[in-house]
Design an enzyme around this catalytic site. Structure first.
Site, PDB file in Angstrom:
ATOM      1  N   HIS A 136      -7.252  -2.005   5.592  1.00 36.83           N
ATOM      2  CA  HIS A 136      -6.455  -0.918   6.127  1.00 36.83           C
ATOM      3  C   HIS A 136      -7.129   0.403   5.776  1.00 36.83           C
ATOM      4  O   HIS A 136      -8.145   0.428   5.094  1.00 36.83           O
ATOM      5  CB  HIS A 136      -5.033  -1.012   5.559  1.00 36.83           C
ATOM      6  CG  HIS A 136      -4.022  -0.237   6.344  1.00 36.83           C
ATOM      7  ND1 HIS A 136      -3.993  -0.212   7.704  1.00 36.83           N
ATOM      8  CD2 HIS A 136      -2.989   0.553   5.945  1.00 36.83           C
ATOM      9  CE1 HIS A 136      -2.995   0.553   8.108  1.00 36.83           C
ATOM     10  NE2 HIS A 136      -2.371   1.034   7.064  1.00 36.83           N
ATOM     11  N   ASP A 179       6.220   4.414   4.660  1.00 39.41           N
ATOM     12  CA  ASP A 179       7.153   3.394   5.165  1.00 39.41           C
ATOM     13  C   ASP A 179       7.105   2.112   4.336  1.00 39.41           C
ATOM     14  O   ASP A 179       7.857   1.176   4.596  1.00 39.41           O
ATOM     15  CB  ASP A 179       6.891   3.105   6.653  1.00 39.41           C
ATOM     16  CG  ASP A 179       5.433   2.816   6.948  1.00 39.41           C
ATOM     17  OD1 ASP A 179       4.555   3.362   6.258  1.00 39.41           O
ATOM     18  OD2 ASP A 179       5.158   2.034   7.870  1.00 39.41           O
ATOM     19  N   HIS A 180       6.237   2.078   3.329  1.00 40.31           N
ATOM     20  CA  HIS A 180       6.145   0.904   2.467  1.00 40.31           C
ATOM     21  C   HIS A 180       6.560   1.186   1.025  1.00 40.31           C
ATOM     22  O   HIS A 180       6.671   0.251   0.233  1.00 40.31           O
ATOM     23  CB  HIS A 180       4.716   0.351   2.495  1.00 40.31           C
ATOM     24  CG  HIS A 180       4.321  -0.153   3.851  1.00 40.31           C
ATOM     25  ND1 HIS A 180       4.276  -1.489   4.161  1.00 40.31           N
ATOM     26  CD2 HIS A 180       4.017   0.508   4.990  1.00 40.31           C
ATOM     27  CE1 HIS A 180       3.938  -1.624   5.435  1.00 40.31           C
ATOM     28  NE2 HIS A 180       3.767  -0.430   5.963  1.00 40.31           N
ATOM     29  N   HIS A 220       0.847  -1.197   0.000  1.00 38.09           N
ATOM     30  CA  HIS A 220       0.000   0.000   0.000  1.00 38.09           C
ATOM     31  C   HIS A 220       0.880   1.244   0.000  1.00 38.09           C
ATOM     32  O   HIS A 220       2.094   1.147   0.139  1.00 38.09           O
ATOM     33  CB  HIS A 220      -0.968  -0.007   1.196  1.00 38.09           C
ATOM     34  CG  HIS A 220      -0.309   0.089   2.534  1.00 38.09           C
ATOM     35  ND1 HIS A 220       0.545  -0.876   3.021  1.00 38.09           N
ATOM     36  CD2 HIS A 220      -0.373   1.046   3.496  1.00 38.09           C
ATOM     37  CE1 HIS A 220       0.967  -0.514   4.225  1.00 38.09           C
ATOM     38  NE2 HIS A 220       0.439   0.641   4.536  1.00 38.09           N
ATOM     39  N   ASP A 223      -0.403  -3.726   6.132  1.00 40.76           N
ATOM     40  CA  ASP A 223      -0.957  -3.473   7.447  1.00 40.76           C
ATOM     41  C   ASP A 223      -2.438  -3.841   7.390  1.00 40.76           C
ATOM     42  O   ASP A 223      -3.081  -3.593   6.385  1.00 40.76           O
ATOM     43  CB  ASP A 223      -0.843  -2.008   7.793  1.00 40.76           C
ATOM     44  CG  ASP A 223       0.576  -1.458   7.702  1.00 40.76           C
ATOM     45  OD1 ASP A 223       1.442  -2.097   7.094  1.00 40.76           O
ATOM     46  OD2 ASP A 223       0.802  -0.360   8.206  1.00 40.76           O
TER      47      ASP A 223
END
Lengths: 271, 271
Positions: free
Chosen positions: A110, A33-34, A29, A180
């Site tokens: 999420h 941080d991804h 996603h 997540d």
């Protein structure tokens, strides 16, 4: 590679893994941080003279942004092809397949469209028993036939059955990456029998309401998914910064699913 | 902050400097190693609850990309304002000024539009001589007047002259950051008398042709700029990865400008 946060290229270098072997990056996603490390890794590959195509699998929304970055920073010429594959985060489906493995999406729950990924090894061939090859003096030309299921006929006409010449193939391995996500009571059905399940565990059980509110999971909820999926092993991760020591998360998960481990940067697990 | 490569937020945290004190980021040009860390630092500031405006000074071309990233990754709401200031990389001009300092652009000669930045402290007030305050029993209310140039009249009518009450102000300091650039024989005029000059030094002198070709400089060329500018100190940096040991660069520069130093990550220099 699954997800690519800022600095992923530095960690990849530290890991000692070959940059050239990386052909596909799967993004779950579009939180920073991804995915903020994507443009840096793409850039570095170009500087290193990469020529092989790099495939990016990510939610469709990333496509125009990535294209704009490629156009702007590399002036339309990075020296190799970056191929974007839009991922439908709402469906469980195979999005990649090669000789040895398939990759499926796992729709997650999420704040924004988010998909986990399930890597399944394809069944492999049985192992030749070296001592039988020597015993019957079987020529190399026959090895592939035997691996594929045939027996071997000796010069006197005796048939040595296939089963005597091989040991069984290794069981195909599988790995599911789920981050997540809120706790999904039905998630276990999509990762049934997986060897290794990575499931986010942002909070301990006392923050269960926070987990629900912020679309994350507790360690116990991760363990419930692993238990219900009859997974071989559970890996925890994506810990809230509130935990200086994540042992509390590990203990809470192990109450429900004993074969649980804490992941950490640069830590390696067998699938 | 000047330039913001991937992972800059990590180094900033390691430095122990306060995130909140960072109000302005100056970007020299749009190569990845100078700006890929911007979106990550902006994102982290939001997660930390920043409310103060963050000012980004950068070549105009970055504006639409940054705006698109802000819109996409933060859904138009990062919790504070990111204000973009387009920089004309072709002109030397003051682009920022506050009570204590000015910032000027320094047009450089690189493959793409690129500006260095010159930070000049404004003249400060003289220092009060503590022992004179005690000697004449001067009230606190008079301190600012004295700092601003006045003397002090005693109750018996005697005037104590200003010069006796203070020691001179510190000389205003200045710092010029010049990266990336070809050798510019006229650059020294723009950074005349600067206290500390950072000038890129990608190559040693044997790669002088390569420096010209790739729009970079040799250490000696950096030293020539420092010498001609009558700089106080020269800092080298932006070394080609071909040098495992940059001492060769230092030595070549010091032949021309002795007060030269090698920069390195987390190393701190007084201006």
């Amino acid at each position: 590679m699954v997800d690519c946060g800022e600095g992923a290229q530095v960690q990849l270098r530290r890991s000692g893994l070959s940059f050239e072997k990386l052909g596909h990056i799967f993004i779950t996603h579009l939180h920073g941080d991804h995915c903020f490390g994507l443009i840096g890794i793409i850039s570095t590959f170009g500087l290193l003279g990469r020529i092989a195509t790099l495939h990016i699998h990510a939610p469709e929304e990333l496509r125009p942004m990535l294209q704009a970055q490629l156009d702007m920073f590399f002036n339309y010429d990075i020296g190799y092809k970056v191929e974007f594959h839009g991922v439908d985060t709402k469906k469980q489906q195979v999005i990649y397949e090669d000789r040895s493995l398939t990759v499926e999406t796992i729709p997650l729950n999420h704040r924004m469209p988010c998909a986990g990924y399930l890597f399944r090894e394809k069944p492999s061939l049985p192992h030749i028993r070296r001592e039988m090859i020597d015993l019957y003096n079987i020529p190399v030309s026959q090895i592939n036939n035997i691996k594929s299921g045939q027996g071997y006929t000796l010069s006197d006409g005796t048939l040595i059955p296939h089963e005597k010449l091989v040991t069984p193939a290794d069981a195909p391995r599988s790995y599911a990456y789920c981050s997540d996500t809120r706790y999904m009571p039905e998630l276990h059905k999509m990762v049934k029998g997986v060897n290794t399940l990575y499931h986010e565990s942002t909070y301990a059980q006392d923050k269960k309401d926070g987990a629900e509110k912020y679309y994350h999971s507790t360690a116990q909820q991760a363990a419930m998914v692993a238990r219900d999926a009859q997974a071989g092993k559970l890996l925890l991760g994506h810990y809230s910064a509130r935990y200086n020591d994540e042992t509390v998360l590990l203990k809470e998960a192990q109450e429900i699913f004993p074969n649980t481990y804490l992941t950490d940067e640069m830590k390696v697990f067998d699938v």
